[in-house]
Write an enzyme that holds these catalytic residues in place. Structure first.
Site, PDB file in Angstrom:
ATOM      1  N   ASP A 144       0.874  -1.167   0.000  1.00  0.00           N
ATOM      2  CA  ASP A 144       0.000   0.000   0.000  1.00  0.00           C
ATOM      3  C   ASP A 144       0.908   1.212   0.000  1.00  0.00           C
ATOM      4  O   ASP A 144       1.826   1.320   0.807  1.00  0.00           O
ATOM      5  CB  ASP A 144      -0.954   0.021   1.202  1.00  0.00           C
ATOM      6  N   SER A 145       0.682   2.084  -0.935  1.00  0.00           N
ATOM      7  CA  SER A 145       1.626   3.181  -1.114  1.00  0.00           C
ATOM      8  C   SER A 145       0.900   4.433  -1.562  1.00  0.00           C
ATOM      9  O   SER A 145      -0.277   4.385  -1.935  1.00  0.00           O
ATOM     10  CB  SER A 145       2.693   2.786  -2.137  1.00  0.00           C
ATOM     11  N   HIS A 168      10.687   4.497  -2.638  1.00  0.00           N
ATOM     12  CA  HIS A 168      10.030   4.062  -1.401  1.00  0.00           C
ATOM     13  C   HIS A 168       9.816   2.541  -1.419  1.00  0.00           C
ATOM     14  O   HIS A 168      10.045   1.844  -0.450  1.00  0.00           O
ATOM     15  CB  HIS A 168       8.697   4.804  -1.268  1.00  0.00           C
TER      16      HIS A 168
HETATM   17  P1  IMP Z   1      -2.715   1.643  -3.672  1.00  0.00           P
HETATM   18  O1  IMP Z   1      -2.894   0.698  -4.790  1.00  0.00           O
HETATM   19  O2  IMP Z   1      -3.932   1.870  -2.843  1.00  0.00           O
HETATM   20  O3  IMP Z   1      -1.492   1.332  -2.857  1.00  0.00           O
HETATM   21  O4  IMP Z   1      -2.484   3.082  -4.332  1.00  0.00           O
HETATM   22  C1  IMP Z   1      -1.273   3.440  -4.818  1.00  0.00           C
HETATM   23  C2  IMP Z   1      -1.381   4.765  -5.555  1.00  0.00           C
HETATM   24  O5  IMP Z   1      -0.368   5.629  -5.051  1.00  0.00           O
HETATM   25  C3  IMP Z   1      -1.094   4.577  -7.036  1.00  0.00           C
HETATM   26  O6  IMP Z   1      -2.264   4.395  -7.768  1.00  0.00           O
HETATM   27  C4  IMP Z   1      -0.382   5.866  -7.375  1.00  0.00           C
HETATM   28  O7  IMP Z   1      -1.317   6.866  -7.621  1.00  0.00           O
HETATM   29  C5  IMP Z   1       0.371   6.199  -6.099  1.00  0.00           C
HETATM   30  N1  IMP Z   1       1.721   5.601  -6.096  1.00  0.00           N
HETATM   31  C6  IMP Z   1       2.185   4.597  -5.301  1.00  0.00           C
HETATM   32  N2  IMP Z   1       3.450   4.286  -5.606  1.00  0.00           N
HETATM   33  C7  IMP Z   1       3.785   5.084  -6.623  1.00  0.00           C
HETATM   34  C8  IMP Z   1       4.984   5.197  -7.377  1.00  0.00           C
HETATM   35  O8  IMP Z   1       5.970   4.474  -7.228  1.00  0.00           O
HETATM   36  N3  IMP Z   1       4.959   6.154  -8.330  1.00  0.00           N
HETATM   37  C9  IMP Z   1       3.882   6.958  -8.560  1.00  0.00           C
HETATM   38  N4  IMP Z   1       2.754   6.868  -7.902  1.00  0.00           N
HETATM   39  C10 IMP Z   1       2.697   5.927  -6.923  1.00  0.00           C
END
Ligand code: IMP
Length: 201
Positions: free
Chosen positions: A70-71, A181
């Site tokens: 989760d990022s 990250h």
């Molecule tokens: P998750 O799938 O809920 O973790 O959402 C992650 C969202 O954070 C992605 O759809 C991107 O918008 C943003 N994100 C996470 N990691 C990155 C990265 O490495 N580069 C650019 N955007 C990121």
């Protein structure tokens, strides 16, 4: 490790994660490799909560050890937004272009010296036996006033990486996977697995 399920459908993440797992796991599967893989509702208020929820559901559904990422992007002048809402900053189902357009609009009048931000990644590793581990990584930078670069995904074209004169989207996959990250969180995961292997000998 023999088989690891990565609980994501995000194609950008999958490319990076496959490279980051090289030499660590014999077989990597992702959500798309399973029929009816659960669509986790990401209703947590922290990256940790959402990552754990995704990994728990994936481990219990597949019966294999699961890893969830989760990022998101944390922007100082926006009080930490978009944060856990990064994927849907411009609304439910929004794509990268709409999310980036909103970020640019929100930061439009913010001066250069107040555009600090960080990408944050939390990995949750959950086994079917119930072992749970979290690994976090952060990279700092600044929000650009216009998109730069074609690589990566998400907010990469708007993020100038500290220590580089380039946006995250101007780095090669190899370069991004050294500084991001996600790379930092995976380094901790790698060390954790190495520790388990040592203890087992
Ligand atoms: P998750 O799938 O809920 O973790 O959402 C992650 C969202 O954070 C992605 O759809 C991107 O918008 C943003 N994100 C996470 N990691 C990155 C990265 O490495 N580069 C650019 N955007 C990121």
């Amino acid at each position: 490790m023999k088989h690891l399920v990565v609980a994501t459908r995000n194609k950008g993440k999958i490319v990076e994660i496959n490279a980051l797992l090289t030499g660590l796991v014999d077989q990597v599967s992702c959500a798309a490799d399973f029929t009816d893989f659960p669509e986790t509702i990401e209703d947590g208020t922290t990256f940790e909560e959402n990552a754990l929820k995704k990994a728990r559901e994936a481990a219990s559904f597949t019966g294999f050890p699961a890893l969830a990422d989760d990022s998101g992007l944390v922007v100082d002048c926006l009080n930490g937004d978009p944060g856990v809402f990064s994927a849907r900053y411009a609304g439910e189902g929004a794509g990268d272009a709409a999310n980036n357009a909103r970020l640019l609009a929100e930061c439009r009048t913010v001066p250069d010296d107040r555009r600090q931000a960080a990408f944050v990644c939390v990995l949750a590793y959950v086994t079917p036996e119930g072992d749970e581990q979290l690994f976090a990584g952060t990279v700092t930078g600044r929000i650009l006033c216009a998109a730069r670069g074609e690589g990566g995904f998400g907010y990469d074209p708007l993020f100038l990486v500290d220590g580089f004169e380039r946006s995250m989207a101007e780095l090669t996959l190899l370069e991004k996977n050294k500084v991001s990250h996600r790379a930092q969180a995976f380094e901790k995961f790698r060390e954790y697995l190495a520790g388990i292997k040592r203890d087992a000998v």
